[in-house]
Design a protein around this motif. Structure first.
Motif, PDB file in Angstrom:
ATOM      1  N   TYR A 179       0.854  -1.242  -0.156  1.00 43.18           N
ATOM      2  CA  TYR A 179       0.041  -0.373   0.051  1.00 43.18           C
ATOM      3  C   TYR A 179       1.114   1.119   0.147  1.00 43.18           C
ATOM      4  O   TYR A 179       0.745   1.932  -1.353  1.00 43.18           O
ATOM      5  N   GLU A 180       2.054   1.497   0.565  1.00 44.98           N
ATOM      6  CA  GLU A 180       2.923   2.876   0.794  1.00 44.98           C
ATOM      7  C   GLU A 180       3.863   2.694  -0.246  1.00 44.98           C
ATOM      8  O   GLU A 180       3.735   3.520  -0.896  1.00 44.98           O
ATOM      9  N   ALA A 181       3.804   1.542  -0.811  1.00 43.90           N
ATOM     10  CA  ALA A 181       4.722   1.776  -2.081  1.00 43.90           C
ATOM     11  C   ALA A 181       3.888   2.034  -3.184  1.00 43.90           C
ATOM     12  O   ALA A 181       4.401   3.530  -3.985  1.00 43.90           O
ATOM     13  N   TRP A 182       2.568   1.842  -3.424  1.00 38.56           N
ATOM     14  CA  TRP A 182       1.480   3.019  -4.126  1.00 38.56           C
ATOM     15  C   TRP A 182       1.545   4.448  -4.288  1.00 38.56           C
ATOM     16  O   TRP A 182       1.239   4.806  -4.839  1.00 38.56           O
ATOM     17  N   VAL A 183       1.425   4.501  -2.761  1.00 42.17           N
ATOM     18  CA  VAL A 183       0.529   5.633  -2.091  1.00 42.17           C
ATOM     19  C   VAL A 183       2.144   6.511  -2.725  1.00 42.17           C
ATOM     20  O   VAL A 183       2.140   7.744  -3.303  1.00 42.17           O
ATOM     21  N   ASP A 184       3.487   5.798  -1.957  1.00 41.37           N
ATOM     22  CA  ASP A 184       4.379   7.205  -2.341  1.00 41.37           C
ATOM     23  C   ASP A 184       5.156   6.938  -4.319  1.00 41.37           C
ATOM     24  O   ASP A 184       5.658   8.026  -4.628  1.00 41.37           O
ATOM     25  N   GLY A 185       5.054   5.641  -4.864  1.00 38.77           N
ATOM     26  CA  GLY A 185       4.694   5.970  -5.636  1.00 38.77           C
ATOM     27  C   GLY A 185       3.867   6.985  -6.843  1.00 38.77           C
ATOM     28  O   GLY A 185       4.269   8.187  -7.916  1.00 38.77           O
ATOM     29  N   ALA A 186       2.796   7.099  -6.601  1.00 37.61           N
ATOM     30  CA  ALA A 186       1.689   8.250  -6.963  1.00 37.61           C
ATOM     31  C   ALA A 186       2.342   9.606  -6.745  1.00 37.61           C
ATOM     32  O   ALA A 186       2.352  10.513  -7.482  1.00 37.61           O
ATOM     33  N   LEU A 187       3.046   9.673  -5.051  1.00 30.28           N
ATOM     34  CA  LEU A 187       3.308  11.624  -5.521  1.00 30.28           C
ATOM     35  C   LEU A 187       4.699  11.425  -5.898  1.00 30.28           C
ATOM     36  O   LEU A 187       4.803  12.193  -6.425  1.00 30.28           O
ATOM     37  N   ALA A 188       5.640  10.207  -6.448  1.00 34.44           N
ATOM     38  CA  ALA A 188       6.633  10.642  -7.159  1.00 34.44           C
ATOM     39  C   ALA A 188       6.244  11.008  -8.541  1.00 34.44           C
ATOM     40  O   ALA A 188       6.344  12.048  -8.697  1.00 34.44           O
ATOM     41  N   LEU A 189       5.029  10.337  -8.579  1.00 32.20           N
ATOM     42  CA  LEU A 189       4.625  10.980  -9.899  1.00 32.20           C
ATOM     43  C   LEU A 189       4.147  11.984  -9.827  1.00 32.20           C
ATOM     44  O   LEU A 189       3.903  12.447 -11.425  1.00 32.20           O
ATOM     45  N   LEU A 190       2.936  12.171  -9.203  1.00 35.93           N
ATOM     46  CA  LEU A 190       2.128  13.919  -8.726  1.00 35.93           C
ATOM     47  C   LEU A 190       3.242  15.127  -9.138  1.00 35.93           C
ATOM     48  O   LEU A 190       2.789  15.648  -9.629  1.00 35.93           O
ATOM     49  N   ALA A 191       4.296  14.923  -8.400  1.00 28.76           N
ATOM     50  CA  ALA A 191       5.049  15.718  -8.311  1.00 28.76           C
ATOM     51  C   ALA A 191       6.078  16.315  -9.640  1.00 28.76           C
ATOM     52  O   ALA A 191       6.071  17.410  -9.931  1.00 28.76           O
ATOM     53  N   ARG A 192       5.993  15.265 -10.215  1.00 23.04           N
ATOM     54  CA  ARG A 192       7.315  14.770 -11.346  1.00 23.04           C
ATOM     55  C   ARG A 192       5.882  15.878 -12.572  1.00 23.04           C
ATOM     56  O   ARG A 192       6.491  16.256 -13.580  1.00 23.04           O
TER      57      ARG A 192
END
Length: 221
Positions: free
Chosen positions: A45-58
């Motif tokens: 779950y955490e990896a999905w959220v962190d990955g989505a945040l990284a994509l959002l920032a980029r």
């Protein structure tokens, strides 16, 4: 006589079959968990959220789509639906994670008893020019323009920051009115740094501290 034929043989559904057809459909999340029962989910779950945040920032909020995330993280949609019913649920989790992270930063900046006030000011300056901080925050502020929950999170964060800076100003010896005015100026300064990154020079750490220093120098009579 012809042999007896069952209703099913004539294509007639029995009451039990009708009941089965009318049973509620499971969510895609529940179906994914059912298929994966007994196996370990490919991504946490955490990896999905962190990955989505990284994509959002980029790439911005419009880029946060399930297919794009699956490509980014190298997993299938089944892995996504193990944790989330839909992308809106993921977006809510992203907002919660970002808010929690910002609250931790603010608490660290406002550690009144353990950090001298001068160090708190220096930490604020360093936080202003941290690329990881401003890149995500700029995107969240843009997201807040179209999502009320995110907007509420941003407003709460800004209020926390203002109160933390105001307390630092009071600890530096400013009276209540001056502390309020200077804290407001510093918060607006930080927001300006975030949104001016693309068109204005990025301040160095020394420059950021010098700018903040102008707001922390007591007025002369």
């Amino acid at each position: 006589m012809t042999p007896d034929r069952s209703p099913a043989a004539d294509g007639i559904q029995t009451p039990d079959a009708d009941a089965a057809d009318s049973s509620p459909r499971r969510s895609r999340k529940a179906a994914a968990q059912q298929r994966s029962r007994g196996r370990t989910a490919r991504l946490s779950y955490e990896a999905w959220v962190d990955g989505a945040l990284a994509l959002l920032a980029r790439e911005g909020v419009a880029a946060v789509k399930i297919p794009a995330l699956c490509r980014e993280l190298g997993v299938t949609k089944g892995s996504f639906y193990w944790h989330f019913d839909d992308v809106d649920q993921l977006m809510a989790a992203m907002a919660d994670r970002w808010s929690a992270r910002q609250s931790e930063i603010i608490r660290a900046l406002g550690a009144i008893e353990s950090i001298p006030v001068e160090q708190r000011i220096a930490n604020m300056a360093a936080n202003l020019i941290d690329q990881g901080t401003w890149a995500t925050e700029a995107t969240f502020r843009e997201w807040a323009r179209s999502d009320e929950k995110v907007a509420a999170t941003v407003r709460a964060m800004d209020q926390q920051i203002f109160e933390t800076v105001q307390k630092a100003m009071l600890d530096l010896g400013f009276d209540a009115e001056q502390a309020r005015l200077r804290a407001g100026a510093m918060v607006y300064l930080g927001i300006g740094f975030i949104h001016g990154r693309g068109s204005l020079p990025t301040p160095t750490s020394d420059e950021a501290q010098a700018i903040i220093g102008l707001l922390t120098i007591p007025m002369r009579n």
